[in-house]
Scaffold this motif. Structure first.
Motif, PDB file in Angstrom:
ATOM      1  N   PHE A 239       0.830  -1.199   0.000  1.00 35.95           N
ATOM      2  CA  PHE A 239       0.000   0.000   0.000  1.00 35.95           C
ATOM      3  C   PHE A 239       0.874   1.261   0.000  1.00 35.95           C
ATOM      4  O   PHE A 239       0.648   2.194  -0.775  1.00 35.95           O
ATOM      5  N   VAL A 240       1.880   1.291   0.874  1.00 36.30           N
ATOM      6  CA  VAL A 240       2.789   2.444   0.941  1.00 36.30           C
ATOM      7  C   VAL A 240       3.534   2.610  -0.381  1.00 36.30           C
ATOM      8  O   VAL A 240       3.739   3.734  -0.864  1.00 36.30           O
ATOM      9  N   MET A 241       3.923   1.487  -0.985  1.00 33.78           N
ATOM     10  CA  MET A 241       4.663   1.551  -2.244  1.00 33.78           C
ATOM     11  C   MET A 241       3.840   2.256  -3.323  1.00 33.78           C
ATOM     12  O   MET A 241       4.347   3.127  -4.042  1.00 33.78           O
ATOM     13  N   PHE A 242       2.558   1.928  -3.429  1.00 35.57           N
ATOM     14  CA  PHE A 242       1.742   2.519  -4.486  1.00 35.57           C
ATOM     15  C   PHE A 242       1.304   3.944  -4.139  1.00 35.57           C
ATOM     16  O   PHE A 242       1.061   4.749  -5.031  1.00 35.57           O
ATOM     17  N   GLN A 243       1.212   4.259  -2.849  1.00 31.53           N
ATOM     18  CA  GLN A 243       0.990   5.647  -2.475  1.00 31.53           C
ATOM     19  C   GLN A 243       2.202   6.491  -2.900  1.00 31.53           C
ATOM     20  O   GLN A 243       2.057   7.599  -3.411  1.00 31.53           O
ATOM     21  N   ILE A 388      -9.572  10.448 -11.935  1.00 32.13           N
ATOM     22  CA  ILE A 388      -9.712  10.298 -10.479  1.00 32.13           C
ATOM     23  C   ILE A 388      -9.176  11.555  -9.812  1.00 32.13           C
ATOM     24  O   ILE A 388      -8.021  11.928 -10.026  1.00 32.13           O
ATOM     25  N   PRO A 389      -9.963  12.238  -9.017  1.00 32.62           N
ATOM     26  CA  PRO A 389      -9.493  13.485  -8.396  1.00 32.62           C
ATOM     27  C   PRO A 389      -8.335  13.235  -7.432  1.00 32.62           C
ATOM     28  O   PRO A 389      -8.307  12.239  -6.713  1.00 32.62           O
ATOM     29  N   ALA A 390      -7.387  14.175  -7.419  1.00 33.47           N
ATOM     30  CA  ALA A 390      -6.214  14.079  -6.525  1.00 33.47           C
ATOM     31  C   ALA A 390      -6.587  14.649  -5.165  1.00 33.47           C
ATOM     32  O   ALA A 390      -6.228  15.772  -4.812  1.00 33.47           O
ATOM     33  N   LYS A 391      -7.302  13.858  -4.384  1.00 28.47           N
ATOM     34  CA  LYS A 391      -7.727  14.335  -3.071  1.00 28.47           C
ATOM     35  C   LYS A 391      -7.417  13.292  -2.009  1.00 28.47           C
ATOM     36  O   LYS A 391      -7.144  12.119  -2.318  1.00 28.47           O
ATOM     37  N   GLN A 392      -7.462  13.719  -0.759  1.00 30.53           N
ATOM     38  CA  GLN A 392      -7.212  12.832   0.367  1.00 30.53           C
ATOM     39  C   GLN A 392      -8.542  12.305   0.901  1.00 30.53           C
ATOM     40  O   GLN A 392      -9.521  13.040   0.991  1.00 30.53           O
ATOM     41  N   GLN A 400      -5.932   8.662  -5.628  1.00 34.49           N
ATOM     42  CA  GLN A 400      -5.334   8.111  -6.836  1.00 34.49           C
ATOM     43  C   GLN A 400      -4.441   6.909  -6.512  1.00 34.49           C
ATOM     44  O   GLN A 400      -4.462   5.891  -7.212  1.00 34.49           O
ATOM     45  N   GLY A 401      -3.655   7.022  -5.434  1.00 36.54           N
ATOM     46  CA  GLY A 401      -2.833   5.892  -5.010  1.00 36.54           C
ATOM     47  C   GLY A 401      -3.666   4.706  -4.589  1.00 36.54           C
ATOM     48  O   GLY A 401      -3.295   3.551  -4.825  1.00 36.54           O
ATOM     49  N   LEU A 402      -4.805   4.972  -3.972  1.00 34.77           N
ATOM     50  CA  LEU A 402      -5.703   3.893  -3.551  1.00 34.77           C
ATOM     51  C   LEU A 402      -6.250   3.144  -4.762  1.00 34.77           C
ATOM     52  O   LEU A 402      -6.344   1.910  -4.758  1.00 34.77           O
ATOM     53  N   LEU A 407      -5.947  -1.649  -8.476  1.00 37.11           N
ATOM     54  CA  LEU A 407      -5.654  -2.294  -9.761  1.00 37.11           C
ATOM     55  C   LEU A 407      -4.624  -3.405  -9.584  1.00 37.11           C
ATOM     56  O   LEU A 407      -4.743  -4.480 -10.189  1.00 37.11           O
ATOM     57  N   TYR A 408      -3.612  -3.160  -8.758  1.00 35.76           N
ATOM     58  CA  TYR A 408      -2.620  -4.206  -8.479  1.00 35.76           C
ATOM     59  C   TYR A 408      -3.282  -5.377  -7.747  1.00 35.76           C
ATOM     60  O   TYR A 408      -3.011  -6.547  -8.049  1.00 35.76           O
ATOM     61  N   ALA A 409      -4.148  -5.046  -6.776  1.00 37.43           N
ATOM     62  CA  ALA A 409      -4.837  -6.108  -6.034  1.00 37.43           C
ATOM     63  C   ALA A 409      -5.718  -6.926  -6.969  1.00 37.43           C
ATOM     64  O   ALA A 409      -5.822  -8.155  -6.831  1.00 37.43           O
TER      65      ALA A 409
END
Length: 624
Positions: A239-243, A388-392, A400-402, A407-409
């Motif tokens: 998760f951290v890697m893709f964030q 995908i909006p760049a929001k938290q 976006q990282g999520l 997609l990887y999952a």
């Protein structure tokens, strides 16, 4: 008279430091190829001994035994025995051992000794063993084994001096002998057990372990190998890697994007309007540039993978995944090839040779292309950034990282699902063998090794952008630029081109999944390499929309496509067999066109069905 060239072979178990020793001895004087007829990697280098002898050194694949249960083991056995055509019979075999863990290597030494080849045991990483309180009686060990034994520290300057000195002595003492057929036969199970008992006896007599061993590895493993906490930690690392792929890479990506935009603007202002200006700005700069800007993200992915490998965590990840993978019909050893496929499916498929059983290996080969390789990153990033909006969310998670993590999952889940179906329908009478894995001690990653690894992979990506992607962009630009529109034409020039003709002919097939003719055009050259699709979209829309489109391809897609189409294309790329090189390697590894065709067919069906469902559900929910 010039002394003849000497031939040495390095043999050892995985994680013994064999490759580090090879690099220390040969430096930059090495080359990598494949053994004839197989995809097993062949590393050969050269060096000069203190007495001036020229030595050719071959680094044989890591192995625990000479039984020949996998392609790696077969190559190592056959080179040692002189059975490989075109490969010199070694004048001396150097068996490399991790001094902190000698049990399996001592058994391998006894197997090698039985072949009759000149042999020397190299106790590598001897400094680490000494620091941990491991005491090795080297003369007594040499006497018990009946072979010379030397110590080495491959990563330290001068750490191979004793090895080079003893190599000179052994070679000088040898008498020339004619090459004869070696009739050695692999040990039976009973002989292997007896050999292991003999190895254990020798270890007990010559090696003393500390009364208070270093427990850092055990302490860390108590946490990271926990059946629940361990899986959560693995998921957190991914998760951290893709964030990080989005958060860390964004500034550099914007810098590269601005540089290519400025270059395109310079060409636009310098050259008169015409085909040359269009070719350079829309074909070369917009096409190749739209892929190169993703280099920072690919570097971040590889940085994480290399750090985890050097630290020693990858073997733990394989151990954690064994139960899950076993339920899906996979051998635990398949985790490493599948993990390698995150970088590229080609080395991942080639890495399946470490799997002993052919059916385990075949299953892993068939599902490896489903893992999300780095070539998909440009496609994913382009669409995610546009739609995908760049929001938290939740205050700390990048949306976006999520989505990227999802997609990887999805790729991992689909690979496990396909493995289960293969096991259920094709290999129902087969149960994978128990998974046994040697867990290396944790080590601090070496910055130089990490830097070399990242440089090598970045160079490969840029070479791909400069060769395959560039040639595809020339083709796409030509198809999108010719023939020229007739006089008085009102529509964009590209609508009269060969690209439009081809795309509109394919469009009816892809319309049910929400794809337009521009996407159809991009998918065709995308067969050469997945990331070419991004460059192709950049070229097509740049020619259609002019300079602004070339600079703002992501924003343009957001106005041209619906969210349903974007989601459908994302799902398509989870499954689609969009890489001819991968298919070619599957044919080579399996030795059959049949398995290559099966892989292409099932992935195409999966991609079409999943995209069809995604598009129509999204439309029904109002995203059309």
């Amino acid at each position: 008279m010039e002394a003849p060239l000497l031939h040495l072979a390095l043999v050892g178990t995985p994680n013994s430091g064999k490759t580090s020793l090879f690099n220390a001895l040969t430096g930059s004087r090495q080359k990598v190829a494949n053994y004839p007829g197989v995809t097993v990697e062949r590393k050969q280098g050269s060096f000069v001994t203190p007495t001036g002898r020229q030595v050719s050194l071959v680094d044989l694949p890591g192995t625990y035994s000479l039984r020949g249960r996998s392609p790696d083991e077969e190559i190592t056995r056959d080179v040692v025995l002189g059975r490989t055509a075109g490969e010199a019979l070694p004048d001396l075999v150097l068996c490399v051992a991790d001094s902190t863990n000698l049990r399996l290597t001592i058994r391998l030494v006894l197997e090698l000794k039985s072949t009759g080849r000149p042999l020397m045991l190299v106790l590598n990483m001897f400094d680490i063993a000494t620091r941990r309180g491991v005491t090795v009686d080297v003369p007594r060990l040499s006497e018990a084994l009946g072979v010379p034994v030397v110590t080495s520290i491959a990563v330290r300057k001068g750490g191979t001096a004793e090895l080079l000195r003893r190599t000179d002595e052994i070679i000088a003492a040898q008498t020339p002998h004619p090459r004869q057929p070696n009739l050695w036969q692999p040990f039976t199970v009973a002989q292997l057990r007896a050999t292991q008992r003999e190895a254990d006896r020798i270890i007990a007599a010559t090696i003393s372990l500390p009364t208070r061993p270093d427990t850092w590895t055990a302490r860390i493993d108590a946490v990271v190998l926990h059946p629940v906490a361990g899986l959560l930690i693995l998921a957190l690392i991914l998760f951290v890697m893709f964030q990080a792929v989005f958060a860390w890479a964004q500034p550099l990506m914007e810098l590269l994007s601005s540089a290519f935009a400025a270059l395109g603007q310079r060409v636009h202002e310098t050259l008169p309007a015409g085909l040359l200006q269009s070719f350079l700005q829309n074909g070369v700069i917009s096409g190749v540039g739209s892929v190169v800007v993703f280099l920072p993200q690919i570097i971040i992915i590889f940085l994480f993978i290399l750090l985890l490998e050097d630290f020693g965590y990858m073997a733990r990840a394989a151990f954690l995944m064994d139960r899950i993978m076993g339920g899906a019909g996979l051998h635990g050893r398949a985790f490493i090839p599948l993990l390698s496929s995150f970088a590229c499916a080609i080395p991942g498929i080639m890495a399946t040779r470490v799997i002993d059983n052919r059916r385990d290996r075949l299953t892993t080969i068939l599902i490896a292309p489903l893992m999300t390789c780095s070539a998909r990153i440009p496609v994913y990033t382009l669409i995610i950034s546009a739609f995908i909006p760049a929001k938290q969310i939740w205050g700390f998670v990048n949306l976006q990282g999520l989505v990227m993590f999802g997609l990887y999952a999805a790729g991992i889940s689909s690979a496990l699902g396909m493995s289960f179906l293969i096991k259920f329908f094709m290999l129902r009478d087969y149960a994978p063998a128990p998974f046994m894995l040697e867990l290396p001690d944790y080590k601090m990653p070496r910055p130089r090794s990490i830097a070399i690894g990242i440089y090598t992979r970045a160079k490969m990506f840029l070479q791909r952008a400069g060769t395959t992607i560039f040639s595809m962009m020339v083709l796409i630009w030509f198809l999108a630029s010719f023939p020229q529109p007739p006089a008085g034409a009102a529509d964009p020039a590209i609508n009269y081109s060969l690209a439009a003709v081809i795309g509109k002919a394919i469009e009816p097939l892809l319309a049910p999944v929400g794809f337009n003719w521009q996407i159809a055009v991009a998918l065709i050259p995308g067969m050469a390499a997945r990331e070419v699709a991004v460059a192709a979209l950049g070229t097509v829309y740049a020619i259609e929309g002019g300079k602004e489109a070339a600079e703002q391809i992501g924003q343009l897609l957001a106005t041209k496509w619906s969210l349903a189409t974007a989601l459908s294309l994302l799902v398509w790329y989870i499954f689609a067999p969009q890489c001819a090189s991968t298919l070619a390697v599957i044919r080579r590894e399996t030795g059959s066109w049949k398995w290559m065709a099966i892989t292409f067919a099932y992935m195409f069906v999966l991609a079409y069905a999943a995209s069809f469902a995604t598009y129509n559900i999204a439309v029904a929910l109002g995203a059309g």
